[in-house]
Design an enzyme around this catalytic site. Sequence first.
Site, short mmCIF file in Angstrom:
data_model
loop_
_atom_site.label_atom_id
_atom_site.label_comp_id
_atom_site.label_asym_id
_atom_site.label_seq_id
_atom_site.Cartn_x
_atom_site.Cartn_y
_atom_site.Cartn_z
N ASP A 144 0.63 -1.14 0.08
CA ASP A 144 -0.18 0.27 0.46
C ASP A 144 1.48 0.99 -0.15
OD1 ASP A 144 -1.80 2.62 0.43
OD2 ASP A 144 -2.84 0.63 2.26
N HIS A 145 0.57 2.03 -1.09
CA HIS A 145 1.91 3.06 -1.44
C HIS A 145 1.86 4.27 -0.51
CE1 HIS A 145 5.12 5.06 -2.87
NE2 HIS A 145 4.81 4.90 -4.48
#
Length: 550
Positions: free
Chosen positions: A522-523
Amino acid sequence: MAIVEVKVPDIGDFKEVAVIELLAKPGDTIKPEQSLLTVESDKASMEIPSSHGGVLKELKVKIGDNVSEGSLIAVLETSEASAPAPAAAAAAAAPAPVAAAPAPAPAAAPAAAAGPIEVRVPDIGDFKDVAVIEVLVKPGDTVKVEQSLITVESDKASMEIPSSAAGVVKELKVKVGDKVNLGDLVAIVEGAVAVAPAPAGAMGSPPPQPSPSGGGSTAATPERQPPTAALPAHEPSAPTGNLPHASPSVRKFARELGVPLEEVKGSGPKGRITQEDVQSFTKAVMSGAAQTKAAAAKAPAGGGGEALGLIPWPKVDFAKFGPVERKDLGRIKKISGANLHRNWVMIPHVTNHDDADITELEAFRVSTNKENEKSGVKVTMLAFLIKACVAALKKFPEFNSSLDGDQLVLKQYYHIAFAADTPNGLVVPVIKDCDKKGVLQISQEMAELARKARDGKLSPADMSGACFTISSLGGIGGRYFTPIINAPEVAILGVCKSQTEPAWDGKQFQPRLMLPLSLSWDHRVIDGAAAARFNAYLGQILADFRRVLL
Ligand code: CAO
């Protein structure tokens, strides 16, 4: 039995306020203090309660009528049991003058004073601890005298609290959800021109009407006000901000049902949302004729794309092109589909691919299985991967976290989930406390959970509490893929089939068993460099498992 007339009680200096809603109809049984109608002024709405209990014989007002203290509003037939409330109780039943527009705060600085001014909650009658339900301005906004700063709401009334000064809002001292009382500091307004304190007894004075120039009709003259050309157009009398136009009882009703009031279209005067509007909205949602925005955002493929601003899902008559058969999606597919869709749409996924040299580890696994043949416990590569991931999660704690609003919840436990393919669809059982278990125990628990998964016997507890998930297609094939993160986790490891490949050792090519790894992350939580380090570290551990002990 007796006939009693219900009149508008003392509502302060409020005169000729409009009836905007009728809350009871002839034939209804009314309790003392039950609200009969709602009236509204520019700044406040309030419900008018019945002074008696009984059966409502006649309503003497209709929507749009103007009423004042003493106006006859209803006729009731009362019984002994619902006798008129004693005088004291009747007085208590009368709405406090909260609904009247508040007078400017008595604490305001003298008229025309400039500099920072504390804007406080003015006299709002007997109301105590009223909740702030909306903040209408923000620091930096230029406000006029009498411009509403916040909206407060009690069970029976909502009202806007105006600024007693003109100037720039330097600081807001309240937020939505705070409870306020008389004299509480609402805001600091600077470069301000204050209104003179209201004369004694003006507590219930009617709301000041905006003058045609937009200034207040109070002591602040247009000359005293800062230039208004740059002021935001903020008409205090209009429903402001995003607050839907509805009475307190309708708001309460909507809250109880979980109806997002801002999505309900008002059919009342000035677009006011009535109880019927909330009921119709609820019916439409329940019948599938309408969707809330929150539900639309979660809608599975084939529906809800419009809510994302996408063109509709293509509708094709497949039978035109050849024979077809229709089959309902199974329960697990429907549930996992909705979850996967939400996770794919809501999480900014990035996937890093890498390879781990598992030549020695695989040899060790095979020999371990030979030694343990009699125990009946087969050790698979997945069990080693789980242990390796625990070591990597310990080294990179943000991979063992969940987002909660603006906060990161860092977990100090290591529950690892694995995707299991079953005849009914994909399920994700969880092995708890993998940091405290050896590879043999993990293999044993995994075999048991996989069996339960295939038999459809997993309990909710078997599938909850995961920190990180591994999806292994190693027994099937493939090279790399993009696994979808299992929210609220922040990363997932995909593993494909290992293959013997030539690897250059500096002198010659050596046959090495390479395991393809695909790490989706998850950036919002993890950066690309951290993801590359996580994969590299995982590769080092798998290449030399003794590192797990370090
Ligand atoms: N490379 C090469 N061979 C592998 C391997 C890998 N990475 N991983 C497993 N294998 C081998 C095993 O050694 C085993 O071989 P033998 O039978 O010769 O010993 C064989 O593949 C089958 O393994 P398995 O699948 O039974 O065991 P597992 O521990 O690897 O996996 C489970 C268990 C439950 C995860 C698996 O059965 C499963 O359901 N996998 C599918 C997961 C899935 O669908 N993921 C996609 C999710 S996204 O849609």
